[in-house]
Every structure is written in structure tokens, then in C-alpha cells.
Design a protein around this motif. Structure first.
Motif, PDB file in Angstrom:
ATOM      1  N   SER B 225      -4.773   7.833  23.774  1.00 50.09           N
ATOM      2  CA  SER B 225      -3.952   8.479  22.762  1.00 50.09           C
ATOM      3  C   SER B 225      -2.749   7.590  22.492  1.00 50.09           C
ATOM      4  N   GLY B 226      -2.386   7.509  21.212  1.00 47.94           N
ATOM      5  CA  GLY B 226      -1.302   6.630  20.795  1.00 47.94           C
ATOM      6  C   GLY B 226      -1.353   6.454  19.295  1.00 47.94           C
ATOM      7  N   PRO B 227      -0.568   5.486  18.769  1.00 42.10           N
ATOM      8  CA  PRO B 227      -0.529   5.302  17.310  1.00 42.10           C
ATOM      9  C   PRO B 227      -1.920   5.063  16.734  1.00 42.10           C
ATOM     10  N   ARG B 228      -2.187   5.710  15.605  1.00 46.89           N
ATOM     11  CA  ARG B 228      -3.496   5.579  14.967  1.00 46.89           C
ATOM     12  C   ARG B 228      -3.653   4.193  14.346  1.00 46.89           C
ATOM     13  N   LEU B 229      -4.868   3.699  14.406  1.00 43.98           N
ATOM     14  CA  LEU B 229      -5.180   2.390  13.824  1.00 43.98           C
ATOM     15  C   LEU B 229      -5.908   2.645  12.513  1.00 43.98           C
ATOM     16  N   HIS B 230      -5.244   2.296  11.405  1.00 48.04           N
ATOM     17  CA  HIS B 230      -5.779   2.668  10.102  1.00 48.04           C
ATOM     18  C   HIS B 230      -6.740   1.625   9.571  1.00 48.04           C
ATOM     19  N   ARG B 231      -7.833   2.136   8.991  1.00 49.59           N
ATOM     20  CA  ARG B 231      -8.848   1.256   8.432  1.00 49.59           C
ATOM     21  C   ARG B 231      -8.429   0.735   7.064  1.00 49.59           C
ATOM     22  N   ALA B 232      -8.882  -0.470   6.754  1.00 45.23           N
ATOM     23  CA  ALA B 232      -8.643  -1.048   5.437  1.00 45.23           C
ATOM     24  C   ALA B 232      -9.800  -0.737   4.512  1.00 45.23           C
ATOM     25  N   ARG B 233     -10.956  -0.361   5.077  1.00 54.04           N
ATOM     26  CA  ARG B 233     -12.108  -0.087   4.232  1.00 54.04           C
ATOM     27  C   ARG B 233     -12.804   1.187   4.664  1.00 54.04           C
ATOM     28  N   GLU B 234     -13.380   1.835   3.690  1.00 57.54           N
ATOM     29  CA  GLU B 234     -14.104   3.078   3.931  1.00 57.54           C
ATOM     30  C   GLU B 234     -15.567   2.740   4.170  1.00 57.54           C
ATOM     31  N   GLY B 235     -16.371   3.753   4.321  1.00 59.05           N
ATOM     32  CA  GLY B 235     -17.808   3.532   4.419  1.00 59.05           C
ATOM     33  C   GLY B 235     -18.263   3.431   5.849  1.00 59.05           C
TER      34      GLY B 235
END
Lengths: 202, 303
Positions: B225-235
Motif C-alpha cells: 500500500s502506498g502512492p498509486r502508480l498511474h498508467r499512461a495507456r488504457e487497454g
């Protein structure tokens, strides 16, 4: 072909599509890079694992760059016939989705030549690719809690045989008595990457 | 009574399981050569401690041991046995008397070895001279909890057969061991194979912020648990092969660190992989431990 790092545990080789992935598997089988402990084929990739101390990811990457896969080549392996009793719970739905009638689905499934592209999901579960795009169907909207061992199914571009009872979201079209996973057999899996499969009506 | 019953039959040496704690499994160095069929490596989560326990007893490196999760194991020796306890630092007693970890322990026939709750670390290893001789499955005595492969999980009353002692004898009585981290752990990583699926700042976040080991952690993986890692691409990422040490990021954005029983293939992108040498320490991180990730340096690579 693109080589991606997995630290010192291996390299992930990425190609454009499943055909290229199969050709890459064939090239790797002919010229295995030194120090590789495991080869894990998948839909668009082949993972080459190394055991630290026994091989280096850098050396494997260099050997892979020297490979020249031949388009259309398949990893050579055995051919198996799998007798199927068609009439699975989703056969009618597959007939509706494909626009074929139930007999048409059976005819297409038994006429196509299937090749195990890779294994995954569970030990011995082979993802089989065929040569008849009419049989491409989506997964079921809801997975079943329990699919029996021996269930023959379709999903996406793949067909498969459930090696043991497990949850599953594929469309069930029949069942087979052929045991595809047997720990007392060497190798335990019948459906290994490269194996060609013919389904026959039981 | 016939003659047969009076003939002395020497029983096979064994460990009788009296209590297993939360989870005790049989493990060795792992199962190799079947990954293409969808069979994972499994094996001791902290393979360094497992190797040390076998080395202390002059066992072959692939001898099977017990992996004890958070102490609580009680076993009785059937025959005089030689044991070693390594890994998570816990109180060890033999029939009530204190005994040392990381040392050669002589446990007489009928005596009881007991492991208390560890002060540091999560997984302790109990090796026996001769190795635990349960039947191997696909060449290994490791229990793969994800695939349901390998020896059954020992329970109270299980008799674990002990193999014949090796020709070599223990060379030392005890081994020096660096103390395990108390509550913060630094693990070295290499970005990839799918760091390009994430926003550029996601890698910076992973390499600068602390993550906490949650209690939703097991031999398959540690959910952090910790800061979320955001995606640059969907799918969807087509399913691909996974390695131990992979930091896989499900849609929620919090990474999972794959351990010994990780799935052979997976469909979520892996932002970075922990270097193999740091995995034994990772496997000792208990829930609540803070983990920081640092990039592997070129100097690390040369070692």
C-alpha cells in the motif's frame, strides 16, 4: 522484435503478433540462448528466465538479437487427436455468436488445425490457435465458478481443454476423456507449446 | 505371534508434526523446466536462509526443508536427528531448553523442537540432516500454493520422513548471519519490462516514496500500500510471462511484489523488477514493514 528488461531474472522478448511469437519460439528451440533456465511463451512475447549465477540476462539478450526467426515457422512438436463429445453448455450460444448452427460449429472445430501457442492460467492449460476465424467468440460475460476437467472451450482467438476442474470464463462446447495433465506422465502436459491438435467428434 | 513380529524393524527417521503455526510448508530450491507448461518455480521464499540451513548440515543444496510462517512450529524427532533453524529470528527450544539459530542442533529421539514467534522477519527454515524425504512432484519437493502442486501441507500428526544423511559432515557449528531489517527495507529494482505503460512520474514515485507491506500478502505476492502508480495507456496487456521480483500493477495502482509462488503468466503491466539478490530479504518483510525501492546502480551489476 523488442527486448525488455526483467532485471537480472530474464528478458522479455516482444513481437508484433502471435504468428511472430510462434516463429520466435521455433527459432529459440533451434538455437537456445545459453544460460536460459525457462522459456515462457505467451501471445505476443516469449520470456526467457535465467537463474542468477547460471546465466546473465545481458548474454541472453545478445543471443536473442542474433536470432533470425523465419515467418510462418512453428516450434516443431507432436500431433495429438482429441476425441470430443460436443454439446457443451455454451454450444447454442457459440452457434448464435458465430452465425453457424451447432453442427456448423462442430464441423469448423473438427476441421481446423490447432496449434498450442502457449500455456498458462493453470498447469497444463494450453492456448490453442486455429486457422478458422469464424470460431473467434468473446469470453462469457460471467465466469463460471466451476468448469469440469476435460471441458473443451472457446474464447477470443483460442480453443482450450480444462486440465482440471477450475473456475473459468470460456464458452464450453464439449468435453473430452483425454487427460491433458497427468503428474505421473513425463512430460505431464499433453498440450505443449508447438503441439498440433486435431479435435475429432467422439 | 510369528517370527516376523519379533524381528526388529528399524523405523525410518522422521519428524512428527505437533503444531504448524499459521502455515508450514515443505520447500526446496524449486521446480524447474516446466514453466512452458504453466508450472511455476515455487521453492523457499527466502532461498538464502534455506540454503544456509542445508549448508550448516552438509546437506545437498536442493534438500527439502520446512518453511515456517511466523513461528509456532512444534516437531518431535523420531530417531536422533540433526537440525538447523535459519531465517526469521525466533526463540528456539529443544524439549524446553533454549537453542541457537543458525547452528547445528542435535535433537535426540523423542525430543521436541519448538519455534516461538519471530522478533524479526517472517519465515524461518528448519532443515534436517538428510533432508525431508517426501515424494517429489515434477522433480521438486516444493509446495506451490497457487498451482496446488507438490507435497501436501503438513498438519498436526503428519510424519515427515527424513532421508539418509549425506556423506559429508557439518564443517562448522554455527554461521554468522547479518540481522534482518526491523521495520524498513531497501530493495534495488530495474525499471521494466512495462514501465512505458505508466506515466513518467509513476517510476519517480515508486523510487522515492515508501510502500507498506499489507496483510494481504502470501507466498504468491506481497500486496503493497502506498502512492498509486498511474498508467499512461488504457487497454489490456496480452498475458505475458512473469518473474519473481516483478512489481505488477493492477488497475487500482498499488503494486504487488511477486514471490516464489507467483503466477507463471499475468495480464497486468510490470513497472519494475526487484533484483534477484534482494528477494530473500523481501520474503522476510512482514505486514507493516515499510519498503523503499532504489534503482540498481552499475556497481551493483558488477558484483
Amino acid at each position: 522484435m523488442r527486448i525488455r528488461d526483467c532485471a537480472d531474472s530474464g528478458v522479455l522478448v516482444e513481437v508484433g503478433d502471435l504468428d511472430e511469437a510462434l516463429a520466435l519460439q521455433a527459432a529459440l528451440a533451434e538455437e537456445p540462448p545459453p544460460g536460459v533456465s525457462e522459456i515462457v511463451p505467451a501471445a505476443r512475447t516469449v520470456l526467457l528466465r535465467v537463474r542468477p549465477g547460471e546465466g546473465s540476462a545481458e548474454a541472453v539478450a545478445a543471443a536473442v538479437r542474433r536470432l533470425r526467426p523465419h515467418p510462418g515457422r512453428r516450434p516443431s512438436a507432436d500431433e495429438v487427436r482429441i476425441p470430443v463429445s460436443y454439446g457443451g453448455a455454451d454450444l447454442a450460444e457459440v452457434a448464435r455468436l458465430t452465425g453457424l448452427d451447432e453442427r456448423g460449429v462442430v464441423a469448423a472445430h473438427t476441421t481446423a488445425t490447432w496449434t498450442v501457442a502457449f500455456c498458462g492460467f493453470a498447469p497444463g492449460f494450453g492456448y490453442l490457435v486455429g486457422d478458422d476465424p469464424r470460431l473467434h467468440v468473446p469470453r462469457r460475460p460471467e465466469a463460471r465458478v466451476r468448469v469440469p476437467a476435460g471441458a473443451v472451450a472457446l474464447a477470443g482467438e483460442f480453443s482450450g481443454v480444462y486440465p482440471r476442474s477450475s473456475p473459468g470464463g470460456w464458452q464450453l462446447i464439449g468435453r473430452t476423456d483425454t487427460v491433458v495433465w497427468d503428474l505421473d506422465r513425463d512430460p505431464p502436459g499433453l498440450l505443449r507449446p508447438g503441439t498440433r491438435v486435431r479435435f475429432v467428434e467422439a | 505371534m510369528g517370527a516376523q513380529s519379533t524381528r526388529a524393524v528399524r523405523p525410518m527417521p522422521a519428524l512428527e508434526v505437533l503444531d504448524t503455526g499459521i502455515l508450514t510448508t515443505v520447500q526446496d530450491t524449486g521446480r524447474f523446466g516446466h514453466a512452458a507448461l504453466g508450472v511455476g518455480t515455487s521453492g523457499a521464499a527466502d532461498h538464502a536462509s534455506c540454503a544456509l540451513a542445508n549448508r550448516l548440515l552438509a546437506n545437498p543444496s536442493d534438500a527439502a526443508v520446512l518453511e515456517v510462517t511466523f513461528g509456532g512450529l512444534r516437531v518431535r524427532a523420531r530417531e536422533d536427528l540433526t537440525l538447523a533453524v535459519t531465517g526469521a529470528t525466533c526463540p528456539v527450544t529443544i524439549s524446553g531448553r533454549g537453542a541457537a539459530m543458525n547452528s547445528v542442533l542435535h535433537v535426540p529421539d523423542g525430543a521436541e523442537l519448538r519455534l516461538g514467534a519471530p522478533e524479526r522477519g517472517l519465515r524461518s527454515y528448519v532443515a534436517v540432516r538428510g533432508g525431508i524425504a517426501v515424494p517429489p512432484v515434477l522433480g521438486s519437493r516444493s509446495t506451490d500454493l497457487l498451482a496446488g502442486l507438490g507435497p501436501p501441507i503438513p498438519t498436526r500428526g503428519t510424519l515427515l520422513p527424513v532421508g539418509p544423511p549425506p556423506a559429508a559432515f557439518p564443517a562448522v557449528d554455527a554461521a554468522p548471519v547479518a540481522p534482518l531489517a526491523a521495520d524498513e527495507l531497501l530493495l534495488r529494482v530495474v525499471p521494466g519490462p512495462r514501465d512505458d505503460w505508466f506515466h513518467p512520474e509513476a517510476l519517480a514515485v515508486l523510487l522515492s516514496e515508501a510502500y507498506e507491506v499489507t496483510d494481504r500478502s502470501d507466498r504468491i505476492g506481497m500486496r503493497l500500500s502506498g502512492p498509486r502508480l498511474h498508467r499512461a495507456r488504457e487497454g489490456e496487456l496480452p498475458t505475458e510471462g512473469m518473474v519473481a521480483g516483478a512489481l505488477q500493477v493492477p488497475p487500482g495502482g498499488e503494486p504487488v511484489l511477486f514471490l516464489a509462488d507467483h503466477p507463471v503468466t499475468g495480464g497486468y503491466p510490470v513497472i519494475a523488477v526487484v533484483v534477484a539478490a534482494d528477494l530473500p530479504r523481501a520474503a522476510q518483510a512482514r505486514p507493516g514493514t515499510r519498503i523503499r525501492f532504489s534503482p540498481r546502480t552499475d556497481r551493483d551489476r558488477c558484483r
